[in-house]
Motif scaffolding. Structure first.
Motif, PDB file in Angstrom:
ATOM      1  N   ALA A 144       0.830  -1.207   0.000  1.00  0.00           N
ATOM      2  CA  ALA A 144       0.000   0.000   0.000  1.00  0.00           C
ATOM      3  C   ALA A 144       0.864   1.257   0.000  1.00  0.00           C
ATOM      4  N   LEU A 145       1.939   1.269   0.800  1.00  0.00           N
ATOM      5  CA  LEU A 145       2.840   2.423   0.810  1.00  0.00           C
ATOM      6  C   LEU A 145       3.584   2.545  -0.516  1.00  0.00           C
ATOM      7  N   ASP A 146       4.017   1.400  -1.068  1.00  0.00           N
ATOM      8  CA  ASP A 146       4.670   1.429  -2.380  1.00  0.00           C
ATOM      9  C   ASP A 146       3.751   2.061  -3.422  1.00  0.00           C
ATOM     10  N   SER A 147       2.500   1.637  -3.406  1.00  0.00           N
ATOM     11  CA  SER A 147       1.550   2.149  -4.395  1.00  0.00           C
ATOM     12  C   SER A 147       1.264   3.636  -4.181  1.00  0.00           C
ATOM     13  N   ALA A 148       1.235   4.067  -2.929  1.00  0.00           N
ATOM     14  CA  ALA A 148       1.044   5.491  -2.646  1.00  0.00           C
ATOM     15  C   ALA A 148       2.194   6.312  -3.218  1.00  0.00           C
ATOM     16  N   ALA A 149       3.431   5.817  -3.031  1.00  0.00           N
ATOM     17  CA  ALA A 149       4.587   6.532  -3.581  1.00  0.00           C
ATOM     18  C   ALA A 149       4.536   6.537  -5.106  1.00  0.00           C
ATOM     19  N   ALA A 150       4.179   5.387  -5.702  1.00  0.00           N
ATOM     20  CA  ALA A 150       4.084   5.324  -7.158  1.00  0.00           C
ATOM     21  C   ALA A 150       3.002   6.271  -7.679  1.00  0.00           C
ATOM     22  N   ALA A 151       1.910   6.395  -6.920  1.00  0.00           N
ATOM     23  CA  ALA A 151       0.832   7.293  -7.333  1.00  0.00           C
ATOM     24  C   ALA A 151       1.298   8.741  -7.388  1.00  0.00           C
ATOM     25  N   LEU A 152       2.191   9.118  -6.493  1.00  0.00           N
ATOM     26  CA  LEU A 152       2.734  10.474  -6.543  1.00  0.00           C
ATOM     27  C   LEU A 152       3.553  10.681  -7.809  1.00  0.00           C
ATOM     28  N   GLY A 153       4.344   9.662  -8.169  1.00  0.00           N
ATOM     29  CA  GLY A 153       5.119   9.771  -9.403  1.00  0.00           C
ATOM     30  C   GLY A 153       4.248   9.785 -10.636  1.00  0.00           C
ATOM     31  N   ALA A 154       3.080   9.136 -10.572  1.00  0.00           N
ATOM     32  CA  ALA A 154       2.169   9.054 -11.709  1.00  0.00           C
ATOM     33  C   ALA A 154       1.139  10.186 -11.730  1.00  0.00           C
ATOM     34  N   CYS A 155       1.309  11.155 -10.852  1.00  0.00           N
ATOM     35  CA  CYS A 155       0.315  12.219 -10.690  1.00  0.00           C
ATOM     36  C   CYS A 155       0.722  13.483 -11.471  1.00  0.00           C
ATOM     37  N   ARG A 156      -0.289  14.167 -11.989  1.00  0.00           N
ATOM     38  CA  ARG A 156      -0.061  15.532 -12.473  1.00  0.00           C
ATOM     39  C   ARG A 156      -0.418  16.458 -11.318  1.00  0.00           C
ATOM     40  N   CYS A 157       0.556  16.587 -10.423  1.00  0.00           N
ATOM     41  CA  CYS A 157       0.301  17.280  -9.144  1.00  0.00           C
ATOM     42  C   CYS A 157       0.835  18.699  -9.105  1.00  0.00           C
ATOM     43  N   SER A 158       1.448  19.142 -10.180  1.00  0.00           N
ATOM     44  CA  SER A 158       2.050  20.480 -10.164  1.00  0.00           C
ATOM     45  C   SER A 158       0.977  21.558 -10.210  1.00  0.00           C
ATOM     46  N   GLY A 159       1.184  22.597  -9.397  1.00  0.00           N
ATOM     47  CA  GLY A 159       0.229  23.680  -9.353  1.00  0.00           C
ATOM     48  C   GLY A 159       0.397  24.657 -10.493  1.00  0.00           C
TER      49      GLY A 159
END
Length: 505
Positions: A490-505
Motif C-alpha cells: 500500500a505504501l509502495d503504491s502510494a509513492a508510485a501514485a505520486l510519481g504518476a500524478c499531475r500534481c504540479s500547481g
C-alpha cells in the motif's frame, strides 16, 4: 533523478514463463512458510529485508548498477531482448510547485487501506524551503531504516565527502638475533567495508565502491619487513577507536548475531565468516586472524595467535590501506540499507564532533550537526545509526528536511545520500518493488525503505508527470503482523501514485 530508460515489465514475458508478479508472490509465500515452520517467534520483519536481499541478489554484496537493462530478471523468466523505450519522464524541475488537492487525491485510495493499521504518518513537499503541501497523522513514528538517511547526511556534515578510513599496521621495536622478530599491531580505523581479500570468495571484483582489504595490507607489510630483515612477528590488534558497548542496548535481544554484527573499528566482511553465511561474535579477532593468515602466506612467521592490545608509543606505521571516499560509502549504505556500515558511521560522527567513538557521542553529534544545518528535530529521537532500534521516533518533517537538505544544489557535499536512493523497480532495495501500483510511478520514485516488525516506511524523492521534483515520507508503525506485506504494498503504491500524478500547481 529518475532513470531515462525503463526495464521491460514481466508482462512482456513469453506466455510459457511465469510472470514477475507470480514469481514474486511465490517467493513471498515460500519465505512465509519457511519462517512459520521455524516458529512464529522468528517471524521478524527486521530480519526480512536482509534475507530477502540475499535471495534476490540485492544485498550488501550485490552489484550496484544504474542501468535498468543490466538488472537480471528473476529465475524462470523468458524475456525478449531489451528494447529501450522513450524517456520515463520529461526533464525535471526542482523549482515547481505542488497542488495540495492533487496530492491528496493521488494518495487517498492507498492511505485508506486498512492494512496500514491505526497509525500512519505522511508528508509531501516540493524541494527547497516551500511549505509542506500534504501532511497526515499525529505523533512521531518508528522510522526503521529510513534512519540511515539521517545518519549518512550527518556523517557527510561531520567528515566531508572525500574522507577515507585507514587501516594500518604499526611496527614496534625489534628483538632477537639481528632484530629478526618484532611486535606488530594491526590498528582498526573503522573502515565499514574492509574485506579479507581483494576479490570475493568466487574471485569476482567487489561491488561498488572499491574495497580495502587485509590481504593487500599484509603483502605491503611483508615487503617492508623483508627489507628490514624481519622474518617473525608477534601480532596484536587495536580496535580502540570505537568506544562504549559494541551492541546497542535498545536493540532486540536476538539481533546478535543473526541480524547485525557487534560494532567494531576493526572487522572484515562486515563481521562475517569466510563463507559470509553467518556473523561472528568477535569481529576484531576475526579480522586479525585473517590478517595473520595473509602475513604467513606472504612469508612472515606469526608467533601464536593475535592478541588484543595497543600500538606501542614508539611504533611507526609500516603499511596502510584506505577505504573508498565517504561519498561512495554513503551511496552504498543507502542503496542496500547496510546496518553495520551505518553503525560505524555513527561512531565516526562521535569521533569527529567529540573525539569519542561511542554510540552516545554519535547520537549527540547527529543532533548537533542537523540542528546547525537547519533540520527541525523536535519530537524525534534516534538511538542508533541503522534504524534497527524500535525506540527510535521520527517526525516526517525531519526526514523531509534531511532529504531537501541533501538535494539542495548549493550543498553538493551532501548529495550522495540522495544519489544512492534506490530507484523504484530498478535498483537496490526497491529493485523488485512498486510494480503493482500505478505503472507510471516506476522510475519516477527514489526512496529509502524501512522495515521492522509491524513497521513499514518509505522516504525519498519523486518526479510527477509534470516534471516537478518533490520529497515525501510515508510511515506506518502499527501494522498487524499478518498484514505486513500488504501494508508495504500500500505504501509502495502510494509513492508510485505520486510519481504518476499531475500534481504540479
Amino acid at each position: 533523478m529518475p532513470t531515462s530508460s525503463r526495464r521491460p515489465r514481466a508482462a512482456a514475458a513469453s506466455s510459457t514463463g511465469p510472470s514477475r508478479g507470480s514469481v514474486r508472490a511465490t517467493l513471498a509465500l515460500v519465505l512465509f512458510l519457511a519462517l512459520v515452520a521455524g516458529g512464529v517467534a522468528t517471524w521478524r520483519y527486521d530480519l526480512l529485508d536482509g534475507r530477502l536481499d540475499a535471495l534476490i541478489g540485492t544485498g550488501p554484496d550485490a552489484p550496484a548498477t544504474g542501468d535498468p537493462a543490466a538488472v537480471a530478471p528473476p529465475p524462470g523468466l523468458d524475456l525478449p531482448p531489451v528494447v529501450a523505450p522513450g524517456p520515463v519522464a520529461d526533464a525535471s524541475s526542482t523549482g515547481g510547485s505542488l497542488d495540495a488537492a492533487a496530492v491528496r487525491s493521488a494518495l487517498a485510495p492507498y492511505l485508506r487501506d486498512p492494512d496500514l493499521g491505526r497509525h500512519v504518518r505522511v508528508a509531501v513537499a516540493p524541494l527547497g524551503d516551500a511549505p509542506v503541501v500534504f501532511a497526515s497523522g499525529s505523533r512521531p513514528a518508528i522510522p526503521a531504516s529510513t534512519t540511515k538517511l539521517v545518519t549518512t547526511v550527518a556523517a557527510r556534515l561531520a567528515l566531508g565527502p572525500d574522507h577515507v578510513f585507514s587501516t594500518s599496521v604499526r611496527l614496534g621495536p625489534t628483538e632477537g638475533a639481528k632484530g629478526t622478530r618484532a611486535a606488530l599491531t594491526l590498528v582498526g580505523g573503522g573502515d565499514p567495508f574492509l574485506e579479507r581479500a581483494p576479490t570475493t570468495p568466487d574471485g569476482d571484483a567487489w561491488p561498488y565502491p572499491a574495497r580495502a582489504d587485509v590481504a593487500t595490507l599484509a603483502e605491503a607489510t611483508a615487503a617492508v619487513l623483508g627489507e628490514q630483515g624481519v622474518r617473525r612477528v608477534r601480532l596484536s590488534y587495536d580496535d580502540s577507536l570505537f568506544t562504549g558497548p559494541a551492541i546497542n542496548p535498545t536493540w532486540e535481544d536476538d539481533y546478535i548475531p543473526g541480524v547485525v554484527t557487534p560494532t567494531s573499528a576493526l572487522w572484515v566482511d562486515v563481521g562475517r565468516t569466510l563463507s559470509r553465511s553467518s556473523r561472528v561474535d568477535d569481529p576484531s579477532g576475526e579480522a586479525a586472524g585473517a590478517f595473520a593468515a595473509s602475513l604467513r602466506g606472504a612469508g612472515i612467521k606469526v608467533s601464536g595467535s593475535p592478541t588484543p592490545g595497543s600500538a606501542a608509543s614508539r611504533s611507526r606505521v609500516v603499511a596502510q590501506v584506505d577505504s573508498a571516499p565517504l561519498s561512495q560509502i554513503v551511496q552504498r549504505v543507502v542503496d542496500v540499507s547496510d546496518n553495520e556500515a551505518s553503525e560505524a558511521l555513527l561512531r565516526h560522527i562521535g569521533i569527529a564532533e567529540y573525539d569519542d567513538g561511542s554510540t552516545d557521542s554519535g547520537r549527540r553529534g547527529v543532533r548537533a550537526l542537523l540542528r546547525s544545518a537547519g533540520v527541525r528535530l523536535a519530537g524525534s529521537t534516534f538511538y542508533d545509526g541503522s534504524g534497527l532500534s524500535r525506540a527510535n521516533r521520527a517526525e516526517p518533517g525531519v526526514l523531509l528536511d534531511v532529504l531537501r537538505l541533501a538535494a539542495d544544489p548549493t550543498r553538493p557535499d551532501l548529495r550522495a545520500a540522495v544519489e544512492g536512493l534506490p530507484v523504484a523497480g530498478f535498483t537496490g532495495s526497491l529493485r523488485l518493488r512498486m510494480d503493482e501500483g500505478p505503472p507510471a510511478g516506476l522510475g519516477r520514485v527514489r526512496a529509502k525503505t524501512g522495515t521492522l516488525r509491524a513497521v513499514s516506511s518509505l522516504a525519498g524523492l519523486g518526479t510527477d508527470l509534470d516534471g516537478t521534483v518533490f520529497a515525501f515520507v510515508l510511515m506506518a508503525d502499527a501494522i498487524a503482523l499478518e498484514d505486513t506485506l500488504d501494508a508495504r504494498q500500500a505504501l509502495d503504491s502510494a509513492a508510485a501514485a505520486l510519481g504518476a500524478c499531475r500534481c504540479s500547481g
